[in-house]
Design an enzyme around this catalytic site. Structure first.
Site, short mmCIF file in Angstrom:
data_model
loop_
_atom_site.label_atom_id
_atom_site.label_comp_id
_atom_site.label_asym_id
_atom_site.label_seq_id
_atom_site.Cartn_x
_atom_site.Cartn_y
_atom_site.Cartn_z
N CYS A 205 -35.85 -26.87 73.76
CA CYS A 205 -37.11 -26.57 73.07
C CYS A 205 -37.92 -28.00 72.69
O CYS A 205 -37.05 -29.09 72.44
CB CYS A 205 -36.83 -26.25 71.47
SG CYS A 205 -36.36 -24.51 71.58
N LYS B 171 -24.79 -28.20 91.42
CA LYS B 171 -26.07 -28.52 91.66
C LYS B 171 -26.63 -27.23 92.65
O LYS B 171 -27.77 -26.66 92.31
CB LYS B 171 -26.18 -29.72 92.75
CG LYS B 171 -27.07 -30.99 92.46
CD LYS B 171 -27.35 -31.40 91.20
CE LYS B 171 -27.29 -30.87 89.90
NZ LYS B 171 -26.82 -31.82 88.86
N GLU C 112 -27.18 -24.15 90.45
CA GLU C 112 -28.05 -23.79 89.34
C GLU C 112 -29.61 -23.90 89.75
O GLU C 112 -30.42 -23.27 89.15
CB GLU C 112 -28.01 -25.17 88.39
CG GLU C 112 -28.24 -26.52 88.82
CD GLU C 112 -28.02 -27.65 87.76
OE1 GLU C 112 -28.24 -27.35 86.55
OE2 GLU C 112 -27.83 -28.87 88.24
N LYS D 183 -33.19 -28.52 79.85
CA LYS D 183 -32.53 -29.98 79.95
C LYS D 183 -32.06 -30.41 78.20
O LYS D 183 -33.13 -29.80 77.46
CB LYS D 183 -33.70 -31.20 80.38
CG LYS D 183 -32.79 -32.36 80.81
CD LYS D 183 -33.78 -33.10 82.05
CE LYS D 183 -32.97 -34.25 82.54
NZ LYS D 183 -31.76 -33.59 83.60
C1 F6R Z 1 -26.73 -30.19 85.28
C2 F6R Z 1 -27.19 -30.66 84.26
C3 F6R Z 1 -26.32 -30.42 82.90
C4 F6R Z 1 -25.89 -31.59 82.06
C5 F6R Z 1 -25.33 -31.29 80.69
C6 F6R Z 1 -25.10 -32.35 79.76
O1 F6R Z 1 -27.59 -30.30 86.33
O2 F6R Z 1 -27.87 -31.41 84.03
O3 F6R Z 1 -24.78 -29.74 83.23
O4 F6R Z 1 -25.32 -32.51 82.87
O5 F6R Z 1 -26.12 -30.42 80.03
O6 F6R Z 1 -26.23 -33.15 79.71
P1 F6R Z 1 -26.19 -34.68 79.10
O7 F6R Z 1 -25.74 -35.79 80.15
O8 F6R Z 1 -27.69 -34.90 78.66
O9 F6R Z 1 -25.22 -34.82 77.92
#
Ligand code: F6R
Length: 610
Positions: free
Chosen positions: A2, A486, A489, A605
């Protein structure tokens, strides 16, 4: 997870809100909306789907403008993506946007129903909006209403609120979800993340937990939990606008893979001095390191996969046992943590709810915590006992690439530091390793980037498959976990990672004619064994793509249908070009399938909910 934006100032807020939402779309993209206040009334437009649908709806609705507004791009938690479940959510006196999860929304609903409220949406957020409305109607004091509601709400939230009878003012508060506020020449802004404000200012305040900010056209006031005014620290943005743009690449993911050589240099250089690892944190003093019994690495997803690489390299060089834990499991399984243990938390965003919760658990247990984080000043960075920053710069594509590569590079450097302190390697050996990392990692990644066409051709072989496997042994098995994630997803191809020797214990029954199996083969001591695994796959009709060096392929007579040729560099550093090559493979499969590479379905993200 969000995205929130808000603006109050001299200009019409609508284009600023839309631009801000575009910059935040990576945080959630199943629906979006804006509310704008003008002349004591609030107008709201919301739409299921991507932002362009919202922009179109705003155009059709017409007549939406005003100097003060809030916007939201959503990753659904409560209620399916739909117009009505989109934010902002409105009550009689206000409109509100929310990032997070309100756990006790059912209890809140009961109270509100008792007070005569009804609901349009399935969302927890509408309950929060109406709770604040209820308190606002009692005292007509926005600070009182927000404070009262926040005392009732359990869960995580970043909130942006506008009241229809308070002109040109946004109120914001947060708990366990990020929110920044900033001043620009033309007005003030709130946002979930820096990319949304990059075009307006180079400075911002990170809103403290439980603090309420009152944001007016040219002024921001902070209030603590007692309602007294308080100060916040002005922070500088160390990213530039170009870094958060595609720079001519068709997708952020491809651009970010191309950023890797530079990101590795920016990560390693500040942590090297006189050719040796240098970490300016007391936790990594020689004496302290010597006292560690065990290391735990805790993270989620790709960051956790970097942790697996960290385990392999720290155990190999320093001979200290390392556990790697999934953050969402960690604190619930009552982990055994000793007083002489070190917990390393890894996170690109520094806001991942599970990682943050694991960190808080460790702190409550009195264990040393060290964070490896990309986003400066994020929650994990601020709350850990010590922090080491990676130099990836902004990562916009939902699928993490450069952040993983630099996390691995930093863990390598830490392994050298720990091995040196534990007298497992000499200063000369450490210096040689450091010098070769700084030079060879970026060079070897450039080498792989130059093989783009070879990798795209191989990717075309995967486009129509439904399942794929990644196999490898030792370090290659660690990288296979991330390679597989990778691919699945962003390409929606079901894929699994297996230690090559484990396949025959069951999973090989899934390998039939043409099943693609990507074999990672960079570890010479076990290459013959990997070859046995590959032969087993080939005898069952599997289509084998091998990633290895030409010399290993020849020496061990590795059978394959396609080969990703890795550069001839020392084996210790081969994981880096290998990582880049499997990221490129996944990228090309997704792009060739015509999928939305940067915004894969169901994802977002920065996962700020548990
Ligand atoms: C996959 C991806 C996620 C993040 C996970 C942790 O490509 O990006 O698996 O690695 O959500 O996120 P962070 O590193 O921001 O704690």
């Amino acid at each position: 997870m969000c995205g929130i934006i808000g603006y109050t100032g001299q200009n019409d807020s609508v284009p600023i809100l839309i631009e801000g939402l575009k910059a935040l779309e990576y945080r959630g993209y199943d629906s979006a909306g804006i509310s704008v206040s003008k002349d004591n009334s609030i107008k709201t437009v919301k739409s299921k789907g991507r932002l362009d649908r919202l922009a179109e709806k705003i155009k059709q609705t017409g007549n939406i403008f005003g100097n003060c507004g809030i916007g939201h791009t959503r990753w659904a938690t409560h209620g399916e993506p739909s117009d009505v479940n989109s934010h902002p959510h409105c009550a009689e006196t206000l409109a509100l946007v929310h990032n997070g999860i309100i756990e006790n929304y059912a209890e809140i609903e009961e109270v509100l129903v008792g007070a005569g409220y009804t609901f349009e949406s399935d969302t927890d957020t509408e309950r929060a909006a109406k709770l604040i409305d209820m308190f606002y109607k009692k005292e007509h004091d926005p600070l009182y209403a927000i404070r009262k509601a926040c005392r009732v709400i359990r869960g995580s939230y970043a909130l942006g609120i506008i009241f229809n009878d308070i002109k040109d003012t946004i109120f914001a508060t947060r708990k366990d979800s990020p929110l920044i506020v900033s001043k620009s020449d033309s007005g003030c802004l709130i946002a979930s993340d820096i990319p949304a404000i990059l075009g307006y200012t180079r400075e911002y305040y990170r809103l403290g937990e439980g603090i309420i900010a009152k944001i007016e056209k040219s002024d921001i006031t902070f209030y603590d939990e007692n309602g007294d005014t308080t100060e916040a620290t002005l922070e500088k943005i160390n990213w530039n606008v170009e870094q958060a743009q595609k720079g001519g690449f068709p997708h952020f993911m491809l651009k970010e893979i191309h950023d890797e050589p530079d990101a590795v240099r920016k990560t390693l250089s500040p942590h090297m001095k006189d050719g040796l690892p240098y970490f300016d944190v007391p936790l990594l003093d020689t004496e302290k390191i010597a006292s560690f019994d065990r290391i735990h690495i805790v993270a989620c997803g790709t960051a956790m996969h970097a942790g697996i690489i960290g385990k392999t390299v720290i155990e190999r060089l320093a001979r200290i046992p390392v556990n790697v834990e999934i953050a969402s499991e960690f604190r619930y399984r009552d982990p055994i943590l000793g007083k002489n243990d070190l917990v390393i938390l890894i996170s690109q965003s520094g806001e991942t709810a599970d990682t943050l919760a694991a960190l808080r658990h460790c702190k409550a247990e009195g264990v040393f915590t060290l964070a490896i984080v990309n986003v400066v000043g994020s929650s994990v960075a601020r709350e850990a006992d010590a922090v080491l920053y990676t130099g990836a710069g902004p990562e916009i594509a939902v699928a993490s690439t450069k952040a993983y590569t630099v996390q691995c590079a930093l863990l390598y450097l830490m392994a050298i530091r720990i091995a040196l302190a534990a007298n497992k390697i000499s200063t000369g050996e450490a210096a040689n390793l450091c010098a070769s990392m700084l030079k060879t990692i970026p060079e070897s990644i450039y080498d792989i980037l130059s093989k783009n066409d070879v990798i795209r051709n191989i990717a075309s072989r995967l486009v129509s498959c439904e399942h794929a496997f990644f196999i490898g042994r030792d370090m290659d098995a660690s990288i296979a976990t991330e390679a597989s994630l990778k691919l699945k997803e962003i390409s929606y191809i079901h894929s699994e990672a297996y230690a090559a020797g484990e396949l025959k214990h069951g999973t090989i029954s899934l390998v039939t004619d043409g099943t693609p199996v990507v074999a990672l083969a960079t570890v010479e001591k076990i290459c013959e064994k990997t070859v046995s695994g590959i032969r087993e796959v080939k005898s069952r009709g599997g289509y084998v793509i091998v990633a290895t060096t030409p010399s290993l392929a020849e020496k061990y007579n590795i059978p394959y249908d396609s080969i990703i040729p890795l550069p001839e560099i020392p084996e210790f550093l081969l994981p880096f070009p290998l990582i880049t090559s499997v990221q490129m493979l996944a990228y090309h499969v997704s792009a060739l399938k015509g999928l939305d590479v940067d915004k894969p379905r169901n994802l977002a993200k920065s996962v700020t909910v548990e």
